[in-house]
Design a protein around this motif. Structure first.
Motif, PDB file in Angstrom:
ATOM      1  N   PHE A  24       0.853  -1.173   0.000  1.00 13.81           N
ATOM      2  CA  PHE A  24       0.000   0.000   0.000  1.00 13.81           C
ATOM      3  C   PHE A  24       0.893   1.228   0.000  1.00 13.81           C
ATOM      4  CE2 PHE A  24      -2.272  -3.410   2.082  1.00 13.81           C
ATOM      5  CZ  PHE A  24      -3.529  -3.359   1.485  1.00 13.81           C
ATOM      6  N   CYS A  25       0.300   2.398  -0.219  1.00  6.94           N
ATOM      7  CA  CYS A  25       1.069   3.628  -0.121  1.00  6.94           C
ATOM      8  C   CYS A  25       0.166   4.770   0.325  1.00  6.94           C
ATOM      9  CB  CYS A  25       1.762   3.963  -1.440  1.00  6.94           C
ATOM     10  SG  CYS A  25       0.653   4.260  -2.827  1.00  6.94           S
ATOM     11  N   VAL A  26       0.801   5.795   0.881  1.00  6.85           N
ATOM     12  CA  VAL A  26       0.119   7.023   1.278  1.00  6.85           C
ATOM     13  C   VAL A  26       0.975   8.197   0.829  1.00  6.85           C
ATOM     14  CG1 VAL A  26      -1.089   6.023   3.266  1.00  6.85           C
ATOM     15  CG2 VAL A  26       1.167   7.041   3.589  1.00  6.85           C
ATOM     16  N   ASP A  27       0.374   9.364   0.744  1.00  3.57           N
ATOM     17  CA  ASP A  27       1.092  10.572   0.374  1.00  3.57           C
ATOM     18  C   ASP A  27       2.147  10.874   1.426  1.00  3.57           C
ATOM     19  OD1 ASP A  27       1.810  13.391   0.090  1.00  3.57           O
ATOM     20  OD2 ASP A  27       0.162  13.474  -1.357  1.00  3.57           O
ATOM     21  N   ILE A  28       3.364  11.127   0.984  1.00  2.00           N
ATOM     22  CA  ILE A  28       4.467  11.365   1.909  1.00  2.00           C
ATOM     23  C   ILE A  28       4.225  12.610   2.763  1.00  2.00           C
ATOM     24  CG2 ILE A  28       5.918  12.790   0.402  1.00  2.00           C
ATOM     25  CD1 ILE A  28       8.312  11.046   1.380  1.00  2.00           C
ATOM     26  N   MET A  29       3.435  13.542   2.269  1.00  2.00           N
ATOM     27  CA  MET A  29       3.171  14.773   3.010  1.00  2.00           C
ATOM     28  C   MET A  29       2.315  14.520   4.251  1.00  2.00           C
ATOM     29  SD  MET A  29       5.009  16.857   1.458  1.00  2.00           S
ATOM     30  CE  MET A  29       4.556  18.358   2.259  1.00  2.00           C
ATOM     31  N   SER A  30       1.627  13.391   4.316  1.00  2.00           N
ATOM     32  CA  SER A  30       0.814  13.041   5.484  1.00  2.00           C
ATOM     33  C   SER A  30       1.632  12.368   6.581  1.00  2.00           C
ATOM     34  CB  SER A  30      -0.318  12.089   5.084  1.00  2.00           C
ATOM     35  OG  SER A  30      -1.148  12.701   4.134  1.00  2.00           O
ATOM     36  N   VAL A  31       2.823  11.869   6.232  1.00  2.00           N
ATOM     37  CA  VAL A  31       3.635  11.108   7.178  1.00  2.00           C
ATOM     38  C   VAL A  31       4.548  12.059   7.949  1.00  2.00           C
ATOM     39  CG1 VAL A  31       5.318   9.242   7.444  1.00  2.00           C
ATOM     40  CG2 VAL A  31       3.533   9.080   5.697  1.00  2.00           C
ATOM     41  N   ARG A  32       4.420  12.039   9.277  1.00  2.00           N
ATOM     42  CA  ARG A  32       5.237  12.906  10.134  1.00  2.00           C
ATOM     43  C   ARG A  32       6.526  12.211  10.568  1.00  2.00           C
ATOM     44  NH1 ARG A  32       3.701  16.045   7.764  1.00  2.00           N
ATOM     45  NH2 ARG A  32       1.712  17.043   7.886  1.00  2.00           N
ATOM     46  N   GLU A  33       6.432  10.916  10.842  1.00  2.00           N
ATOM     47  CA  GLU A  33       7.631  10.146  11.202  1.00  2.00           C
ATOM     48  C   GLU A  33       7.327   8.664  11.108  1.00  2.00           C
ATOM     49  OE1 GLU A  33       8.656   9.695  15.664  1.00  2.00           O
ATOM     50  OE2 GLU A  33       7.520  11.572  15.569  1.00  2.00           O
ATOM     51  N   GLN A  87      -0.659  12.462   9.771  1.00  2.00           N
ATOM     52  CA  GLN A  87      -1.558  13.556  10.134  1.00  2.00           C
ATOM     53  C   GLN A  87      -2.517  13.803   8.983  1.00  2.00           C
ATOM     54  OE1 GLN A  87       0.311  17.168  11.421  1.00  2.00           O
ATOM     55  NE2 GLN A  87      -1.629  18.217  11.697  1.00  2.00           N
ATOM     56  N   VAL A  88      -3.803  13.833   9.323  1.00  2.00           N
ATOM     57  CA  VAL A  88      -4.836  14.196   8.365  1.00  2.00           C
ATOM     58  C   VAL A  88      -5.650  15.293   9.024  1.00  2.00           C
ATOM     59  CG1 VAL A  88      -6.858  13.410   7.093  1.00  2.00           C
ATOM     60  CG2 VAL A  88      -4.912  11.884   7.374  1.00  2.00           C
ATOM     61  N   ASP A  89      -5.660  16.458   8.400  1.00  2.00           N
ATOM     62  CA  ASP A  89      -6.274  17.653   8.983  1.00  2.00           C
ATOM     63  C   ASP A  89      -5.607  17.909  10.333  1.00  2.00           C
ATOM     64  OD1 ASP A  89      -7.929  17.927   6.721  1.00  2.00           O
ATOM     65  OD2 ASP A  89      -9.369  16.515   7.556  1.00  2.00           O
ATOM     66  N   ASP A  90      -6.377  17.916  11.416  1.00  3.36           N
ATOM     67  CA  ASP A  90      -5.771  18.189  12.722  1.00  3.36           C
ATOM     68  C   ASP A  90      -5.603  16.926  13.562  1.00  3.36           C
ATOM     69  OD1 ASP A  90      -8.461  17.782  13.096  1.00  3.36           O
ATOM     70  OD2 ASP A  90      -8.742  19.428  14.498  1.00  3.36           O
ATOM     71  N   ARG A  91      -5.809  15.754  12.963  1.00  3.84           N
ATOM     72  CA  ARG A  91      -5.669  14.487  13.694  1.00  3.84           C
ATOM     73  C   ARG A  91      -4.316  13.847  13.409  1.00  3.84           C
ATOM     74  NH1 ARG A  91     -10.543  10.816  12.220  1.00  3.84           N
ATOM     75  NH2 ARG A  91     -10.021  11.535  10.150  1.00  3.84           N
ATOM     76  N   VAL A  92      -3.663  13.388  14.478  1.00  4.78           N
ATOM     77  CA  VAL A  92      -2.400  12.666  14.348  1.00  4.78           C
ATOM     78  C   VAL A  92      -2.624  11.267  14.915  1.00  4.78           C
ATOM     79  CG1 VAL A  92       0.038  12.600  14.988  1.00  4.78           C
ATOM     80  CG2 VAL A  92      -1.070  14.791  14.562  1.00  4.78           C
ATOM     81  N   VAL A  93      -2.295  10.251  14.120  1.00  4.53           N
ATOM     82  CA  VAL A  93      -2.543   8.855  14.487  1.00  4.53           C
ATOM     83  C   VAL A  93      -1.343   8.020  14.061  1.00  4.53           C
ATOM     84  CG1 VAL A  93      -4.057   6.868  14.047  1.00  4.53           C
ATOM     85  CG2 VAL A  93      -5.041   9.142  14.195  1.00  4.53           C
ATOM     86  N   GLY A  94      -1.040   6.977  14.824  1.00  4.01           N
ATOM     87  CA  GLY A  94      -0.008   6.023  14.442  1.00  4.01           C
ATOM     88  C   GLY A  94      -0.646   4.851  13.722  1.00  4.01           C
TER      89      GLY A  94
END
Length: 154
Positions: A24-33, A87-94
């Motif tokens: 799978f993949c996600v946009d790198i801009m959403s990944v904080r660490e 992070q999506v909008d103001d939510r940060v989740v692992g």
């Protein structure tokens, strides 16, 4: 990817990761660490795909088991598993995943629509599919995958 695709202003970078044999993949801009697996403190009455919470530099971070969220058998995490802090909008989740495998640079025309044979649930979670170097990689819609956390009434 070709060197021109890397410098194309219309290209986007994606982080690819594995869950079982699937990529799978996600946009790198959403990944904080990206960090190693840390056992989570279980929360009572949490959905089955929420592993619990961890302490991330003084902040409480909910951990979503992405395999369970996508309908796969949840893994028993080991030191090889990783948590992608997104992070999506103001939510940060692992997000608990098996491993991060690649950083991809692709243009929007390389992303094919989710096949019509996929279920409604699959189409809600998958924005499209990339066929790259003999691999099929599903682009995850993070806003659909992340649970809507209810504010706690005081």
């Amino acid at each position: 990817m070709t060197e021109t695709a890397r410098h194309d202003p219309l290209s986007r970078e994606l982080i690819a990761f594995c869950i079982g044999a699937q990529e799978f993949c996600v946009d790198i801009m959403s990944v904080r660490e990206i960090r190693g697996w840390t056992p989570a403190t279980v929360l009572p009455k949490a959905p089955p795909f929420v592993r619990g919470v961890i302490n991330l530099r003084g902040a409480v971070l909910p951990i979503v088991d992405l395999a369970a969220r996508l309908g796969f058998a949840p893994p028993e995490p080991t030191v090889r598993h990783v948590i992608m802090v997104v992070q999506v909008d103001d939510r940060v989740v692992g997000l608990l995943v098996d491993a991060v495998s690649d950083i991809l640079s692709v243009t929007d025309d390389a992303i094919q629509p989710t096949p019509d044979v996929a279920s409604e649930l699959a189409r809600a979670f998958v924005r499209g599919v990339l066929a790259i170097e003999g691999r099929m990689i599903s682009l995850i819609a993070l806003d659909s995958v992340l649970p809507a956390f209810e504010p706690i009434a005081a």
